[in-house]
Scaffold this active site. Structure first.
Site: not given
Length: 123
Positions: A26, A103
């Site tokens: 990520e 997200k």
């Protein structure tokens, strides 16, 4: 006319690419985030004057959010805290704020429309 304390300027669904997350991938690859922000303040002067100087600037708020979102963090809570502190420091007339960071494609192993945090701050 009485203006309630809940009155706010807002930015809805600011979509930014950033590098937040606990997983190394990520932080390396990044992903898309949505930011929704409401900053509560007394808009009475702006209602009467029609002057930009008497309001909070959408553009300045966007730049502040973009600046803080560009700093990688493991936790969205950390990012939200930085954004909130920056707003309170830059806009002392702010009476409070609501901030959501989502997200869009979190690595959860399930299909969802996003995961995130919501922060509510009062002055």
């Amino acid at each position: 006319m009485e203006v309630k304390k809940e009155t706010a300027i807002f930015i809805n669904g600011l979509r930014l690419y950033a590098y937040h997350g606990v997983m190394p991938q990520e932080r390396r690859v990044g992903g898309w985030f949505l930011v929704t922000l409401r900053v509560h303040y007394n808009i009475t002067r702006a209602m009467e004057s029609d002057r930009v100087a008497d309001t909070l600037s959408y553009a300045d708020l966007c730049e502040l959010v973009k600046r803080e979102m560009a700093i990688p963090s493991s936790l969205l809570e950390h990012v939200a805290g930085r954004i909130a502190r920056a707003i309170v420091e830059h806009y002392p007339e702010a009476e409070g704020l609501e901030l959501e960071i989502t997200k869009e494609n979190p690595p959860l192993g399930c299909n969802c429309q996003g995961a995130g945090v919501r922060l509510v701050v009062t002055n």
